[in-house]
Design a protein around this motif. Structure first.
Motif, PDB file in Angstrom:
ATOM      1  N   GLU A 129       3.697  59.787 -15.873  1.00  0.00           N
ATOM      2  CA  GLU A 129       2.686  59.160 -16.721  1.00  0.00           C
ATOM      3  C   GLU A 129       1.546  58.639 -15.856  1.00  0.00           C
ATOM      4  O   GLU A 129       0.370  58.770 -16.209  1.00  0.00           O
ATOM      5  CB  GLU A 129       3.340  58.012 -17.473  1.00  0.00           C
ATOM      6  CG  GLU A 129       2.793  57.835 -18.877  1.00  0.00           C
ATOM      7  CD  GLU A 129       3.574  56.769 -19.601  1.00  0.00           C
ATOM      8  OE1 GLU A 129       4.752  57.035 -19.916  1.00  0.00           O
ATOM      9  OE2 GLU A 129       3.016  55.681 -19.819  1.00  0.00           O
ATOM     10  N   GLU A 130       1.901  58.084 -14.702  1.00  0.00           N
ATOM     11  CA  GLU A 130       0.874  57.583 -13.777  1.00  0.00           C
ATOM     12  C   GLU A 130      -0.011  58.725 -13.287  1.00  0.00           C
ATOM     13  O   GLU A 130      -1.218  58.562 -13.133  1.00  0.00           O
ATOM     14  CB  GLU A 130       1.543  56.935 -12.555  1.00  0.00           C
ATOM     15  CG  GLU A 130       1.879  55.479 -12.735  1.00  0.00           C
ATOM     16  CD  GLU A 130       2.452  54.908 -11.444  1.00  0.00           C
ATOM     17  OE1 GLU A 130       1.688  54.662 -10.504  1.00  0.00           O
ATOM     18  OE2 GLU A 130       3.691  54.771 -11.393  1.00  0.00           O
ATOM     19  N   ASN A 188      -2.351  59.664 -16.014  1.00  0.00           N
ATOM     20  CA  ASN A 188      -3.421  58.669 -16.120  1.00  0.00           C
ATOM     21  C   ASN A 188      -4.444  58.791 -14.998  1.00  0.00           C
ATOM     22  O   ASN A 188      -5.637  58.596 -15.218  1.00  0.00           O
ATOM     23  CB  ASN A 188      -2.837  57.251 -16.141  1.00  0.00           C
ATOM     24  CG  ASN A 188      -2.163  56.956 -17.467  1.00  0.00           C
ATOM     25  OD1 ASN A 188      -2.522  57.545 -18.498  1.00  0.00           O
ATOM     26  ND2 ASN A 188      -1.164  56.086 -17.456  1.00  0.00           N
ATOM     27  N   ILE A 202      -6.677  61.617 -15.919  1.00  0.00           N
ATOM     28  CA  ILE A 202      -7.603  61.161 -16.965  1.00  0.00           C
ATOM     29  C   ILE A 202      -8.720  60.305 -16.350  1.00  0.00           C
ATOM     30  O   ILE A 202      -9.887  60.441 -16.703  1.00  0.00           O
ATOM     31  CB  ILE A 202      -6.839  60.372 -18.064  1.00  0.00           C
ATOM     32  CG1 ILE A 202      -5.862  61.312 -18.777  1.00  0.00           C
ATOM     33  CG2 ILE A 202      -7.807  59.734 -19.063  1.00  0.00           C
ATOM     34  CD1 ILE A 202      -4.814  60.610 -19.615  1.00  0.00           C
ATOM     35  N   ALA A 203      -8.343  59.465 -15.380  1.00  0.00           N
ATOM     36  CA  ALA A 203      -9.335  58.611 -14.721  1.00  0.00           C
ATOM     37  C   ALA A 203     -10.178  59.386 -13.718  1.00  0.00           C
ATOM     38  O   ALA A 203     -11.173  58.884 -13.206  1.00  0.00           O
ATOM     39  CB  ALA A 203      -8.629  57.446 -14.028  1.00  0.00           C
ATOM     40  N   GLY A 256      -2.174  65.068 -18.487  1.00  0.00           N
ATOM     41  CA  GLY A 256      -3.445  64.348 -18.360  1.00  0.00           C
ATOM     42  C   GLY A 256      -4.611  65.199 -18.825  1.00  0.00           C
ATOM     43  O   GLY A 256      -5.480  64.756 -19.572  1.00  0.00           O
TER      44      GLY A 256
END
Ligand code: B12
Length: 212
Positions: free
Chosen positions: A5-6, A9, A12-13, A44
């Protein structure tokens, strides 16, 4: 799984450094590359694809995220290639003659690679003859064409006609995509498939390979 999940993210970032750090860390923990690609990097990227579709973000953000994803792929790709048997098939892809748009094509390529395909990317402004040469040289299962302009879409049909004329059309499945391309256009020009975005391009290729 928190780590994956990290990673999603960080894609995505658009944080390349963090993506690379997290991918390395997750590998050290023993997760396999496919899992990291599918449930981290691609997860992501599919959020990014959704947001782009809904006009919540724009091309620069897509590009930054795609580069962050690529940074992670760079670490994982050699590990996948090493693991023979995982390569599901070969795809030759290019943006048709007269067209310089490649963001979407690159996304499709990356996701296909992530899904276990070997991708030979012919780049942009690819004339029909270059597709023919690539089929002879690489013997791919699938040929993908991308077009973003209504004026260059017609080169998809021209390319298919040249593949016919040169006797290589039946060796491959032809798929097409790009913002102005539709399912009915694909049928009309005699392509084997159309997909509206990168994740569905992967589904389409799996299906055409009899794997979906
Ligand atoms: C970025 C961009 C550019 C960039 C391209 C940079 C690059 N490296 O690609 C630059 C600035 C160079 C550019 C130039 C031009 N552009 Co432009 N551009 C765009 C823009 C804003 C975004 C395209 C994009 O990257 N989208 C993001 C990606 C992720 O989406 P995508 O490409 O659709 O790809 C997805 C799907 O289509 C699919 N897909 C794509 N390819 C394939 C292939 C296969 C096989 C499959 C299965 C699926 C698939 O999966 C992808 C991922 O989900 C669009 C507007 C728009 N909303 O589409 C205009 C747009 C495409 N451009 C347009 C125009 C007119 C031009 C120019 C003629 C402008 C000019 N006067 O100079 C030139 C043409 C240059 C040329 N000869 O190609 C028009 C086209 C109008 C038309 N109907 O023909 C658009 C629609 C803008 C507009 N509304 O007027 N452009």
């Amino acid at each position: 799984m928190v780590d994956l999940e990290e990673i999603a993210n960080a894609v995505i970032a658009g944080n390349r450094k963090k993506v690379q750090e997290l991918v390395s860390k997750t590998l050290e923990k023993g997760l396999n590359p496919e899992e990291i690609i599918n449930n981290g990097l691609l997860a992501g990227m599919s959020v990014i694809g959704e947001r782009f579709k809904n006009n919540e973000i724009f091309v620069p953000e897509v590009l930054v995220a795609a580069r962050a994803m690529q940074a992670g792929m760079d670490i994982l790709k050699p590990l996948i290639a090493k693991n023979s048997g995982i390569i599901k098939g070969k795809v030759v892809i290019g943006t048709v003659k007269g067209d310089l748009h490649d963001i979407g094509k690159n996304l499709v390529s990356m996701m296909l690679e992530g899904a276990g395909y070997e991708v030979i990317d012919l780049g942009i402004d690819v004339p029909p003859e270059k597709f023919v040469e690539a089929i002879r040289e690489y013997n791919p299962d699938i040929v993908g064409m991308s077009a973003l302009l209504t004026t260059t879409m017609s080169y998809m049909k021209v390319t298919i006609d040249v593949l016919e004329k040169e006797g290589v059309r039946r060796k491959v499945k032809v798929i097409v995509g790009g913002a102005p391309v539709t399912e009915s256009f694909a049928k009309e020009i005699g392509a084997d498939g159309y997909a509206p975005d990168a994740p569905s391009a992967v589904d389409l290729v799996n299906q055409l390979m009899g794997l979906g």
